[in-house]
Design a protein around this motif. Structure first.
Motif, PDB file in Angstrom:
ATOM      1  N   GLN A  43     -10.035  -1.601  -6.258  1.00  0.00           N
ATOM      2  CA  GLN A  43      -9.992  -3.001  -5.839  1.00  0.00           C
ATOM      3  C   GLN A  43      -9.364  -3.902  -6.904  1.00  0.00           C
ATOM      4  OE1 GLN A  43     -12.778  -1.152  -6.042  1.00  0.00           O
ATOM      5  NE2 GLN A  43     -14.523  -2.277  -6.905  1.00  0.00           N
ATOM      6  N   SER A  93      -5.601  -3.307  -6.715  1.00  0.00           N
ATOM      7  CA  SER A  93      -5.110  -4.005  -5.529  1.00  0.00           C
ATOM      8  C   SER A  93      -4.984  -5.505  -5.790  1.00  0.00           C
ATOM      9  CB  SER A  93      -6.044  -3.750  -4.352  1.00  0.00           C
ATOM     10  OG  SER A  93      -5.615  -4.439  -3.204  1.00  0.00           O
ATOM     11  N   LEU A 115       0.206   3.765  -3.361  1.00  0.00           N
ATOM     12  CA  LEU A 115      -0.636   2.924  -2.515  1.00  0.00           C
ATOM     13  C   LEU A 115       0.098   1.637  -2.185  1.00  0.00           C
ATOM     14  CD1 LEU A 115      -3.779   3.198  -4.835  1.00  0.00           C
ATOM     15  CD2 LEU A 115      -3.207   4.721  -2.954  1.00  0.00           C
ATOM     16  N   ASN A 116      -0.235   1.032  -1.064  1.00  0.00           N
ATOM     17  CA  ASN A 116       0.314  -0.293  -0.775  1.00  0.00           C
ATOM     18  C   ASN A 116      -0.523  -1.342  -1.505  1.00  0.00           C
ATOM     19  OD1 ASN A 116      -1.990  -0.888   0.745  1.00  0.00           O
ATOM     20  ND2 ASN A 116      -0.995  -0.578   2.716  1.00  0.00           N
ATOM     21  N   ALA A 139      -4.269   0.910   0.331  1.00  0.00           N
ATOM     22  CA  ALA A 139      -4.213   2.034   1.268  1.00  0.00           C
ATOM     23  C   ALA A 139      -3.232   3.090   0.750  1.00  0.00           C
ATOM     24  CB  ALA A 139      -3.775   1.554   2.647  1.00  0.00           C
ATOM     25  N   GLU A 140      -3.647   4.341   0.813  1.00  0.00           N
ATOM     26  CA  GLU A 140      -2.806   5.424   0.305  1.00  0.00           C
ATOM     27  C   GLU A 140      -1.657   5.715   1.261  1.00  0.00           C
ATOM     28  OE1 GLU A 140      -3.281  10.156  -0.612  1.00  0.00           O
ATOM     29  OE2 GLU A 140      -4.832   8.813  -1.421  1.00  0.00           O
ATOM     30  N   LEU A 141      -0.444   5.771   0.709  1.00  0.00           N
ATOM     31  CA  LEU A 141       0.760   6.063   1.488  1.00  0.00           C
ATOM     32  C   LEU A 141       1.244   7.493   1.287  1.00  0.00           C
ATOM     33  CD1 LEU A 141       2.732   2.759   0.757  1.00  0.00           C
ATOM     34  CD2 LEU A 141       1.250   3.259   2.720  1.00  0.00           C
TER      35      LEU A 141
END
Length: 208
Positions: A112, A115, A153-154, A158-160
């Motif tokens: 978090q 992010s 991750l974006n 979220a994992e890409l």
């Protein structure tokens, strides 16, 4: 005479084993990527090696150099800084060279927080490398122990894409002199990072 030569070899090995330091910051990493615009990335390299986590080894520990009788001596980073920090410097430089704008986040931060930093800096992706194992063990040969996980991750976390490798592999004969062994091991690190980024899903997630 043969016994004397063998003893001298053991003494020489022991002398070469003490106080070695390896340079990971200068690793020359070639990445199979090209940013089409000045996309921003948050880069985090996090050290989860169990012996670092429990405090039995320092964060700048990179492996062992063994003396003539196989007795182990600790090898550390030449910078004196944590291995994860030196790895991040080398990876950030490689990403910058192919057109990305990179902000490195030191230490081990929860997702978090990464992010929040990505969204606060308008970064397009988070590049997260988890170092679950990386060390060299050098006696007559050079063995590398590796367990790396690369995640893209974006900004929301979220994992890409994910790419990983785990191995224990002999990569060559030991050299007389810490600087030569440093070059061999840092080249191996650079090669393996290139492999992680060369996975199709990773390249696609970084096509910005």
């Amino acid at each position: 005479m043969r016994l004397f030569s063998r003893l001298m070899f053991v003494v020489l090995l022991s002398g070469c084993a003490v106080g070695n330091q390896y340079d990971y910051r200068s690793s020359s990493i070639s990445l199979p990527l090209k940013a089409t615009r000045n996309a921003g990335l948050i880069l985090s390299v996090q050290d989860f090696r169990p012996y670092v986590q429990n405090g039995s080894k320092p964060a700048n520990f990179v492996g062992l150099q063994r003396g003539g009788f196989g007795n182990p001596f600790t090898v550390t980073t030449s910078s004196g800084k944590p291995l994860a920090e030196d790895m991040a410097i080398a990876i950030a430089r490689a990403l910058s060279e192919v057109g990305y704008r990179v902000q490195t986040v030191p230490g081990t931060l929860p997702l978090q927080d990464l992010s929040a930093k990505a969204q606060g800096s308008a970064a397009s992706r988070i590049v997260l490398l988890n170092v679950n194992e990386w060390k060299s063990d050098i006696f007559m040969s050079i063995t590398v122990h590796c367990a790396l996980v690369l995640k893209i991750l974006n900004p929301a976390g979220a994992e890409l894409a994910e790419s990983s490798m785990k191995f224990e592999e002999e990569i060559g004969g030991a050299q007389m002199g810490g600087s030569k062994n440093s070059s061999v091991v840092s080249r191996e690190f650079a090669k393996r990072i290139g492999y992680l980024f060369n996975k199709e899903e990773i390249r696609a997630a970084l096509s910005l």
